[in-house]
Design a protein around this motif. Structure first.
Motif, PDB file in Angstrom:
ATOM      1  N   ASN A  61      31.286  34.435  36.497  1.00  0.00           N
ATOM      2  CA  ASN A  61      30.631  35.291  35.509  1.00  0.00           C
ATOM      3  C   ASN A  61      31.534  36.428  35.035  1.00  0.00           C
ATOM      4  OD1 ASN A  61      28.202  33.826  35.600  1.00  0.00           O
ATOM      5  ND2 ASN A  61      27.546  34.942  37.447  1.00  0.00           N
ATOM      6  N   ILE A  62      32.210  37.075  35.961  1.00  0.00           N
ATOM      7  CA  ILE A  62      33.015  38.247  35.573  1.00  0.00           C
ATOM      8  C   ILE A  62      34.510  38.008  35.697  1.00  0.00           C
ATOM      9  CG2 ILE A  62      31.160  39.796  36.262  1.00  0.00           C
ATOM     10  CD1 ILE A  62      32.754  40.469  38.763  1.00  0.00           C
ATOM     11  N   GLY A  63      34.926  36.820  36.159  1.00  0.00           N
ATOM     12  CA  GLY A  63      36.342  36.517  36.262  1.00  0.00           C
ATOM     13  C   GLY A  63      36.961  37.111  37.517  1.00  0.00           C
ATOM     14  N   TYR A  64      38.240  37.536  37.424  1.00  0.00           N
ATOM     15  CA  TYR A  64      38.946  38.107  38.564  1.00  0.00           C
ATOM     16  C   TYR A  64      38.589  39.597  38.700  1.00  0.00           C
ATOM     17  CZ  TYR A  64      41.755  33.865  38.872  1.00  0.00           C
ATOM     18  OH  TYR A  64      42.156  32.571  39.032  1.00  0.00           O
ATOM     19  N   TYR A  65      38.456  40.053  39.940  1.00  0.00           N
ATOM     20  CA  TYR A  65      38.122  41.461  40.199  1.00  0.00           C
ATOM     21  C   TYR A  65      38.722  41.876  41.540  1.00  0.00           C
ATOM     22  CZ  TYR A  65      34.531  39.323  43.154  1.00  0.00           C
ATOM     23  OH  TYR A  65      33.884  38.578  44.102  1.00  0.00           O
ATOM     24  N   ILE A  66      38.802  43.230  41.719  1.00  0.00           N
ATOM     25  CA  ILE A  66      39.277  43.818  42.984  1.00  0.00           C
ATOM     26  C   ILE A  66      38.053  44.310  43.754  1.00  0.00           C
ATOM     27  CG2 ILE A  66      40.665  45.644  44.039  1.00  0.00           C
ATOM     28  CD1 ILE A  66      42.389  45.604  41.505  1.00  0.00           C
ATOM     29  N   GLU A  67      37.978  43.887  44.978  1.00  0.00           N
ATOM     30  CA  GLU A  67      36.830  44.288  45.810  1.00  0.00           C
ATOM     31  C   GLU A  67      37.279  45.316  46.857  1.00  0.00           C
ATOM     32  OE1 GLU A  67      33.428  41.581  47.303  1.00  0.00           O
ATOM     33  OE2 GLU A  67      34.848  41.711  48.969  1.00  0.00           O
ATOM     34  N   LEU A 106      48.580  42.395  44.039  1.00  0.00           N
ATOM     35  CA  LEU A 106      47.755  43.012  45.084  1.00  0.00           C
ATOM     36  C   LEU A 106      48.605  43.855  46.024  1.00  0.00           C
ATOM     37  CD1 LEU A 106      44.881  43.220  46.181  1.00  0.00           C
ATOM     38  CD2 LEU A 106      45.347  41.171  47.568  1.00  0.00           C
ATOM     39  N   ASP A 107      49.783  43.360  46.382  1.00  0.00           N
ATOM     40  CA  ASP A 107      50.697  44.137  47.237  1.00  0.00           C
ATOM     41  C   ASP A 107      51.096  45.439  46.557  1.00  0.00           C
ATOM     42  OD1 ASP A 107      50.589  42.248  49.224  1.00  0.00           O
ATOM     43  OD2 ASP A 107      52.415  41.209  48.565  1.00  0.00           O
ATOM     44  N   GLU A 108      51.324  45.379  45.226  1.00  0.00           N
ATOM     45  CA  GLU A 108      51.679  46.602  44.503  1.00  0.00           C
ATOM     46  C   GLU A 108      50.538  47.623  44.556  1.00  0.00           C
ATOM     47  OE1 GLU A 108      52.619  45.436  40.533  1.00  0.00           O
ATOM     48  OE2 GLU A 108      54.392  44.236  41.108  1.00  0.00           O
ATOM     49  N   GLU A 109      49.301  47.174  44.367  1.00  0.00           N
ATOM     50  CA  GLU A 109      48.155  48.089  44.383  1.00  0.00           C
ATOM     51  C   GLU A 109      47.907  48.650  45.784  1.00  0.00           C
ATOM     52  OE1 GLU A 109      46.567  49.411  42.067  1.00  0.00           O
ATOM     53  OE2 GLU A 109      47.248  48.249  40.351  1.00  0.00           O
ATOM     54  N   GLU A 166      43.515  47.406  33.921  1.00  0.00           N
ATOM     55  CA  GLU A 166      44.099  46.873  32.682  1.00  0.00           C
ATOM     56  C   GLU A 166      45.141  45.798  32.993  1.00  0.00           C
ATOM     57  OE1 GLU A 166      45.626  49.989  30.318  1.00  0.00           O
ATOM     58  OE2 GLU A 166      43.665  50.920  29.914  1.00  0.00           O
ATOM     59  N   ARG A 167      45.889  46.027  34.063  1.00  0.00           N
ATOM     60  CA  ARG A 167      46.917  45.048  34.428  1.00  0.00           C
ATOM     61  C   ARG A 167      46.288  43.737  34.880  1.00  0.00           C
ATOM     62  NH1 ARG A 167      51.070  42.289  33.359  1.00  0.00           N
ATOM     63  NH2 ARG A 167      52.319  41.617  35.144  1.00  0.00           N
ATOM     64  N   LEU A 168      45.229  43.795  35.634  1.00  0.00           N
ATOM     65  CA  LEU A 168      44.563  42.579  36.088  1.00  0.00           C
ATOM     66  C   LEU A 168      43.974  41.819  34.890  1.00  0.00           C
ATOM     67  CD1 LEU A 168      43.663  40.791  38.421  1.00  0.00           C
ATOM     68  CD2 LEU A 168      41.616  42.218  38.662  1.00  0.00           C
TER      69      LEU A 168
END
Length: 511
Positions: free
Chosen positions: A121-127, A102-105, A155-157
């Protein structure tokens, strides 16, 4: 351990055991080097540097308490493999991994309020909140649009999420691969490990011999290329260790010049078998370089030790006790040389008295006349002692009869025993007193050896004995024994004539 490694059967605990044993050996090597310093050349020098290389490799790579299974992980130490450490980091500290990502992004996108969340339902995501949508980078993949913001993935996540899901399996597979590589590396040290094994085995045997010699007061034997066999106050090392101190009675064993055959007679439980075995064990210990349980011993080189003692069968193969005994006897008679040591106990006891005596006599003659090997021959056939061969010496166990009781002194002396005291031993074993009394009566009357009734005696006439000329014992002695035991009242005239004819042919050599 080296064998298991070379066969690809060693697991991580075996490898740690190898490290521990090599570390101990290095400590022993300090003492060994001191022995070399004073000229001891019994052990070939071994390069200890390779041992340290193996120890260092195992200490850096393998956990101190690893799993014994290659399918459970928990084998390789942290720091040995970057890939394995990353898998473990994902499994054990996934939140920390996500924080770093997250720090990199945030740094790359300049969006300070990026958040990574998890949904079943969708797993890990960025909000990303609605007010910050304009600078969303192209590598963000929209997962779901909401009123207050959108949810993205990359893709990395997805790779990190897959690593988390497969972390356990990845760790096991990576540890297995690394361990096999380490084991293959250890294979290259096999020749060294086998050399160390041989040295440890030698040191272990020598130290055990020395410990036994000091503990039990053994003496250094004289072993040379002669045919000498002389033991003074020999003892059975195992029997002596099982008895209270001072109770074992030592005995001498000597073959004087021209003597090769010791015929040992004596009662049951008097110690014949112990005497035979202790002499064989003393000879064996002397040949291996050990001190021996004796006051003094001088033993020439012996090529093999042959032993025919005890009773056992092999019913699964259809072999009776007597057949096993005869098979062992045959092997000895076909294999022994003049340099061999033979001990034989009660040969011929598994058949009739006549057959057994004949076999015992024939075996004795072959040992004396053909093989000329050192032999201790224990028997209850007292007939064998009547006409000794020039190379035969007679030994017996001393017995003290006092007030109706028998005391076994366990002491060997020259001469022949006059009785076996089997009834006394039967009483000690708990045979009913009525049976003991009857046996004594039969023995006193000589009825125990009485022949069968005439009809059966005729049917079971013993075969014609071979001429005894030149043998160890004369045919006249056997005929006299048969004549003394003959029941004349129950013998028919026809049977008597047959006996006379057979005796006449035996005495004239069949003429």
């Amino acid at each position: 351990l080296a064998g298991r490694i070379s066969m690809d059967r060693a697991h991580a605990k075996d490898v740690q055991a190898l490290r521990a044993s090599l570390a101990s050996w290095l400590g022993v090597r300090v003492v060994v080097d001191e022995l070399f310093a004073v000229g001891n050349a019994a052990i070939a020098p071994v390069d200890t540097a390779q041992a340290q290389e193996i120890i260092d490799l195992i200490e850096r790579a393998i956990l101190d308490e690893p799993s014994a299974s290659l399918t459970e992980g928990n084998i390789i130490k942290s720091g040995w493999s970057e890939q394995l450490d990353r898998y473990r980091e994902v499994k054990n500290n996934f939140d920390r991994v996500l924080d770093r990502y997250l720090d990199e992004e945030r740094t790359k996108t300049h969006i300070p309020n990026l958040k990574i969340r998890y949904n079943r339902n969708i797993g890990y995501y960025i909000e990303i909140s609605r007010g910050k949508l304009s600078p969303v980078p192209e590598h963000f993949i929209l997962r779901r649009a909401l009123v207050n913001g959108d949810r993205y993935t990359t893709e990395r996540l997805q790779e990190l999420e897959d690593e988390l899901v497969n972390a356990e399996q990845n760790i096991v597979e990576e540890e297995q691969r690394l361990f096999i590589h380490i084991r293959d590396k250890l294979k290259t040290y096999n020749r060294f490990l086998f050399a160390v094994s041989a040295e440890i085995a030698f040191l272990d045997a020598a130290a055990s011999f020395a410990h036994a010699a000091l503990l039990h007061k053994w003496s250094c034997p004289t072993v040379d290329d002669s045919t000498a066999f002389s033991i003074t106050k020999g003892r059975h090392p195992v029997v002596e260790a099982c008895l209270p101190s001072g109770e074992f009675v030592p005995n001498d064993a000597q073959f004087e010049s021209g003597k090769t055959f010791a015929l040992v007679t004596g009662p049951n439980m008097a110690g014949k078998s112990t005497y035979l075995r202790q002499n064989a064990l003393i000879a064996l210990l002397a040949q291996t370089g050990s001190f021996v349980p004796a006051e003094q011993a001088h033993i020439g080189i012996i090529d093999r030790i042959f032993c025919r003692v005890g009773a056992s069968d092999n019913l699964a193969r259809g072999e009776s006790t007597f057949l096993v005994e005869m098979s062992e006897t045959a092997y000895i008679l076909r294999s022994a040389t003049a340099r061999s040591l033979v001990i034989m106990d009660e040969v011929g006891r598994g058949t009739s008295t006549a057959d057994g005596l004949a076999i015992a006599r024939a075996v004795s003659e072959h040992l004396l006349n053909a093989l000329h090997c050192k032999t201790f021959f224990a028997t209850h056939y007292h007939e064998l002692t009547r006409l000794p061969h020039p190379a035969c010496k007679l030994l017996c166990l001393e017995v003290l009869e006092r007030e109706g009781t028998v005391v076994f002194l366990k002491k060997i002396r020259e001469g022949a025993s006059t009785a076996s005291y089997g009834i006394h031993v039967a009483r000690l074993a708990g045979v009913p007193e009525s049976v003991i009394t009857r046996a004594r009566t039969l023995l006193a009357e000589g009825a125990a050896a009485a022949p069968l009734p005439a009809s059966e005696a005729t049917q079971r006439m013993p075969p014609k004995p071979a001429p005894a000329a030149g043998g160890l014992f004369s045919g006249e002695e056997l005929i006299i024994d048969e004549l003394l035991s003959l029941d004349s009242d129950s013998t028919t005239p026809l049977a008597a004539l047959a006996l006379l004819s057979r005796w006449q042919k035996a005495l004239t050599g069949g003429q």
